[in-house]
Design a protein around this motif. Structure first.
Motif, PDB file in Angstrom:
ATOM      1  N   ILE A  53      12.365  -9.810  23.130  1.00  0.00           N
ATOM      2  CA  ILE A  53      11.665  -8.600  23.579  1.00  0.00           C
ATOM      3  C   ILE A  53      10.572  -8.175  22.594  1.00  0.00           C
ATOM      4  N   LEU A  55      10.960  -7.245  19.383  1.00  0.00           N
ATOM      5  CA  LEU A  55      11.320  -6.266  18.350  1.00  0.00           C
ATOM      6  C   LEU A  55      11.418  -6.937  16.986  1.00  0.00           C
ATOM      7  N   ARG A  82       7.343  -6.109  28.701  1.00  0.00           N
ATOM      8  CA  ARG A  82       8.510  -5.260  28.479  1.00  0.00           C
ATOM      9  C   ARG A  82       8.856  -4.400  29.688  1.00  0.00           C
ATOM     10  N   PHE A  89      20.869  -2.001  25.156  1.00  0.00           N
ATOM     11  CA  PHE A  89      21.204  -2.080  23.732  1.00  0.00           C
ATOM     12  C   PHE A  89      22.711  -2.055  23.502  1.00  0.00           C
ATOM     13  N   SER A  91      24.224  -0.530  21.247  1.00  0.00           N
ATOM     14  CA  SER A  91      24.658   0.846  20.957  1.00  0.00           C
ATOM     15  C   SER A  91      24.176   1.834  22.025  1.00  0.00           C
ATOM     16  N   ALA A  93      21.671   3.290  22.749  1.00  0.00           N
ATOM     17  CA  ALA A  93      20.372   3.857  22.339  1.00  0.00           C
ATOM     18  C   ALA A  93      19.875   4.916  23.298  1.00  0.00           C
ATOM     19  N   TYR A  95      18.608   8.558  24.203  1.00  0.00           N
ATOM     20  CA  TYR A  95      17.936   9.554  23.365  1.00  0.00           C
ATOM     21  C   TYR A  95      18.786  10.822  23.322  1.00  0.00           C
ATOM     22  N   PHE A 106      11.897   8.644  30.881  1.00  0.00           N
ATOM     23  CA  PHE A 106      11.070   8.194  29.757  1.00  0.00           C
ATOM     24  C   PHE A 106      10.410   6.825  29.997  1.00  0.00           C
ATOM     25  N   ARG A 156      19.067   3.299  32.924  1.00  0.00           N
ATOM     26  CA  ARG A 156      17.745   3.410  32.302  1.00  0.00           C
ATOM     27  C   ARG A 156      17.062   2.043  32.242  1.00  0.00           C
TER      28      ARG A 156
ATOM     29  N   GLU B 121      19.367   2.768  17.192  1.00  0.00           N
ATOM     30  CA  GLU B 121      18.419   1.912  17.928  1.00  0.00           C
ATOM     31  C   GLU B 121      17.539   2.674  18.917  1.00  0.00           C
ATOM     32  N   GLN B 122      17.495   4.012  18.799  1.00  0.00           N
ATOM     33  CA  GLN B 122      16.642   4.771  19.727  1.00  0.00           C
ATOM     34  C   GLN B 122      15.160   4.473  19.493  1.00  0.00           C
ATOM     35  N   ASP B 124      13.974   1.553  18.508  1.00  0.00           N
ATOM     36  CA  ASP B 124      13.747   0.271  19.191  1.00  0.00           C
ATOM     37  C   ASP B 124      13.631   0.483  20.691  1.00  0.00           C
ATOM     38  N   ALA B 125      14.486   1.372  21.225  1.00  0.00           N
ATOM     39  CA  ALA B 125      14.458   1.624  22.668  1.00  0.00           C
ATOM     40  C   ALA B 125      13.114   2.204  23.093  1.00  0.00           C
ATOM     41  N   MET B 126      12.541   3.067  22.250  1.00  0.00           N
ATOM     42  CA  MET B 126      11.218   3.612  22.562  1.00  0.00           C
ATOM     43  C   MET B 126      10.184   2.503  22.577  1.00  0.00           C
ATOM     44  N   GLU B 127      10.299   1.612  21.582  1.00  0.00           N
ATOM     45  CA  GLU B 127       9.298   0.553  21.484  1.00  0.00           C
ATOM     46  C   GLU B 127       9.299  -0.337  22.724  1.00  0.00           C
ATOM     47  N   VAL B 128      10.493  -0.630  23.266  1.00  0.00           N
ATOM     48  CA  VAL B 128      10.506  -1.467  24.470  1.00  0.00           C
ATOM     49  C   VAL B 128      10.197  -0.658  25.727  1.00  0.00           C
TER      50      VAL B 128
END
Ligand SMILES: Nc1ncnc2c1ncn2[C@@H]1O[C@H](COP(=O)(O)OP(=O)(O)OP(=O)(O)O)[C@@H](O)[C@H]1O
Ligand SMILES: [Mg+2]
Lengths: 248, 256
Positions: A53, A55, A82, A89, A91, A93, A95, A106, A156, B121-122, B124-128
Motif C-alpha cells: 500500500i 506505507l 489506494r 489494519f 489494530s 486504526a 479515529y 473520512f 470503513r 496506526e491512525q 497510517d490509516a489517514m495516509e492510505v
C-alpha cells in the motif's frame, strides 16, 4: 483459463538495519481470489502489506497493482491506487476523535468519491448495513467492543468499494465466535463485490474457511504455496507446524 | 555496537527537530490546503487555553503589583507603579507566562494526541485514505499554534493589566483612567513590537516540538506519555532560549 492478475509482487526485499525481514518474496493475486499469507508472529506479514500500500518503501523488487508499478508512482497516482485497495489494519486504526459516521466519511471525502451529503449518507449506511452495525452510527469508537470495532474498520475499508482488500490479521484478538462472524463477513463481501483479497493470518480457522490459496511466509520468502487441502498433506516440518493444530 | 553518548543523542535530537521544522516550512504553503481542519484547530487550541491563560495572567498582574509596591514606596516613586508594572507585563511576563502555559496545555495535548494516533496506526490509516498526514495533522496544528499564541498573549496582557489595576487599588486609590494613562504613556512602540513578534516564534516552537514528539512516538502507552511529557519540557526550555535570543536581537537592532 487465463486468469486476470490484479497484483504481482516480484523479488521483494525489505530490511530494517540488520533485520532482513523480506528476502526475495514473490506473489501473484488474481481477480476474485482470496489468498492467505500464513506466517509466525514477527515473520514480516505486516511489513509485506505495508509495502503493497506504499506505507513502507521496499529496498528492492517490484509491486505491480492494476498493471502499474507502486514504486514509480508520485503521491497523486499512489492515492488513486489506494482508493481501489482497501486496507484493514491489525489494530483497526479507527479515529478516536471521530464518531463512527465521521470515521466512515473520512476516506470517502478525502478520495473525492462522494461529494454531496446525500451520496455520502447513502454510502455510509450501506457500508454499515453490510457489517450489521447501522445502529452505532453516532457512537464513538471507545464505546464499541473489540469485535464491533473490527467490523466498523471493515466497513470503513468497504465503503470505497475496493477491488482488492488487504486484511492484516482480521481475527486476531477476537474470540472464536466473533472471529467466525468476521470470516463470514469477509466471504460474503468477496461474493457480493467480487473483490480479490490478501489475508494475513495465523488463525487456521480463517485459513480453512476464507482461502482459495495459501502462501507460507517463512524467513522472508515464500516457503510453500497451494490450496488449504494441498498444504494439509505437505510433509515439510515447517509447513506442518501450522497445520498440526488445525488437524487436532 | 557503538554506544552514543548523551551529547551525541542530544545533538541528534536537535538535528531531527530542525529537520522536522524545515519540513513544515517547506510544506505549509503548498496545496492541498487543509483549511477546515486549520480553523478547527485554531478554535480548539485558542479556546481551550483561554481560561488558564486568563487566570494565570490575572494572578501574575495582581501579585507582581503587590510585590513591587513596598520597594516603590521606599524609593518614593509609588506613583510610577502602573508604569513599571505595565512594562514588565507587556515586555516579558505576559508573553513568556502565556507561552509556558500554552506549552503545558497545548504542547502536551498535541504530543499525546499525535502520539496515540501514531501508535494505533491512525496516521497510517489517514495516509492510505488520500490524506497527507503531515499536512492534515502537523501543518494545521503548527499554524494554529503560531496564530493563536499571539492572540492569547495580547488577551493575557490585558487581563494582567487589569489584575495590576486591582493590585494598585488594594492599598492606594487610582482611577482606571489614570492607571491606563500611566501604563500607555510609558509603553513605547519598541516595547510592544518585539514582545509581540516573539510570541509567533513561541507558538511555532510549541507547535513544532509537540508535533515532532507525537509523530515520532514510540510504541505503547508509555511511549505516548513520554511524548507528551518531553514535548512540554523541551518546548518550555526552547521558549526561554528564544526569549534570550530575542532580547539580544532587539538590543542589536536598537529596539530598546
Ligand atoms: N518500522 C519498523 N522499523 C523497524 N523494524 C520494523 C518496523 N516494522 C517492522 N519491523 C520489524 O520487522 C519484523 C516483522 O514485523 P511485522 O510487524 O511485519 O511482523 P508480523 O508478521 O506482522 O507479526 P505479527 O503477527 O505479530 O503482527 C519484526 O522483527 C519487526 O521488529
Ligand atoms: Mg502484523
Amino acid at each position: 483459463m487465463q486468469q486476470e492478475s490484479v497484483m504481482t509482487i516480484a523479488h521483494l526485499y525489505k530490511s530494517f538495519g540488520n533485520n532482513h525481514v523480506l528476502i526475495d518474496f514473490n506473489l501473484n493475486l488474481f481477480k476474485g481470489e482470496n489468498v492467505v499469507v500464513l506466517g509466525r508472529s514477527g515473520s514480516g506479514k505486516s511489513v509485506l502489506i505495508k509495502c503493497i500500500i506504499g506505507l513502507l518503501k521496499p529496498d528492492k523488487g517490484d509491486i505491480v497493482v492494476f498493471n502499474e508499478s507502486i514504486g514509480k508512482m508520485g503521491e497523486v497516482e499512489l492515492d488513486k491506487v489506494r482508493a481501489r485497495v482497501g486496507f484493514l489494519f491489525q489494530s483497526n486504526a479507527l479515529y478516536d476523535s471521530m464518531t463512527v459516521r465521521q470515521n466512515l466519511e473520512f476516506p470517502l471525502r478525502r478520495h473525492w468519491l462522494a461529494v454531496t451529503q446525500d451520496a455520502v449518507n447513502k454510502m455510509v449506511m450501506e457500508a454499515l448495513e453490510d457489517v450489521g452495525l447501522a445502529h452505532t452510527i453516532e457512537m464513538m469508537p471507545v464505546e464499541l467492543s473489540g469485535g464491533m470495532r473490527k467490523r466498523i474498520a471493515l466497513a470503513r475499508t468497504l465503503i470505497l468499494k475496493p477491488d482488492i482488500i488487504l486484511y492484516d490479521e482480521p481475527t486476531t484478538g477476537l474470540d472464536s465466535i466473533t472471529g467466525n462472524e468476521i470470516i463470514s463477513l469477509m466471504i460474503d463481501i468477496q461474493k457480493k463485490y467480487n473483490t480479490s483479497a490478501l489475508i494475513i493470518s495465523h488463525d487456521m480457522n480463517c485459513v480453512r474457511r476464507a482461502s482459495d490459496r495459501v502462501v507460507v511466509l517463512y524467513e522472508g520468502t515464500c516457503y510453500a504455496a497451494g490450496t488449504y487441502a494441498d498444504l494439509l498433506l505437505n510433509e515439510d516440518p515447517k509447513v506442518k507446524q501450522f497445520f498440526e493444530q488445525a488437524i487436532k | 555496537m557503538h554506544q552514543s553518548t548523551p551529547l551525541q543523542l542530544f545533538l541528534a535530537e536537535v538535528g531531527q527537530i530542525a529537520r522536522f521544522a524545515g519540513k513544515f516550512l517547506l510544506q505549509w504553503f503548498k496545496p492541498r490546503y487543509e483549511f477546515a481542519e486549520f480553523i478547527r484547530q485554531c478554535f480548539i487550541i485558542g479556546y481551550q487555553s483561554l481560561p488558564l491563560v486568563g487566570l494565570t495572567g490575572f494572578i501574575m498582574g495582581l501579585v507582581l503589583t503587590l510585590q513591587l509596591r513596598p520597594s516603590m514606596v521606599d524609593y518614593g516613586v509609588e506613583s510610577q507603579l502602573p508604569a513599571i508594572v505595565g512594562i514588565a507585563i507587556v515586555r516579558e511576563i505576559g508573553p513568556v507566562i502565556t507561552a509556558l502555559i500554552f506549552a503545558g496545555k497545548i504542547g502536551s495535548r498535541i504530543g499525546a494526541e499525535l502520539g496515540s494516533m501514531k501508535v494505533t496506526e491512525q496516521i497510517d490509516a489517514m495516509e492510505v485514505s488520500g490524506t497527507n498526514p503531515f499536512k492534515y495533522l502537523v501543518v494545521t496544528r503548527v499554524l494554529a499554534a503560531i496564530c493563536m499564541l499571539p492572540v492569547l498573549a495580547i488577551l493575557s496582557d490585558a487581563i494582567s493589566l487589569y489584575g495590576a489595576y486591582l493590585g494598585v487599588n488594594i492599598k492606594g486609590s487610582t482611577s482606571f483612567r489614570l492607571f491606563w494613562m500611566l501604563v500607555v504613556d510609558n509603553l513605547a512602540f519598541n516595547d510592544v513590537l518585539p514582545a509581540f513578534i516573539k510570541t509567533f516564534f513561541f507558538g511555532f516552537a510549541v507547535g513544532v516540538i509537540g508535533c515532532y514528539k507525537g509523530y515520532n512516538s514510540k510504541k505503547g502507552t508509555e511511549g505516548v506519555g513520554q511524548s507528551a511529557n518531553s514535548a512540554v519540557v523541551i518546548s518550555s526550555v526552547v521558549i526561554f532560549i528564544i526569549d534570550l535570543l530575542a532580547v539580544q536581537i532587539t538590543d542589536f537592532l536598537g529596539f530598546n
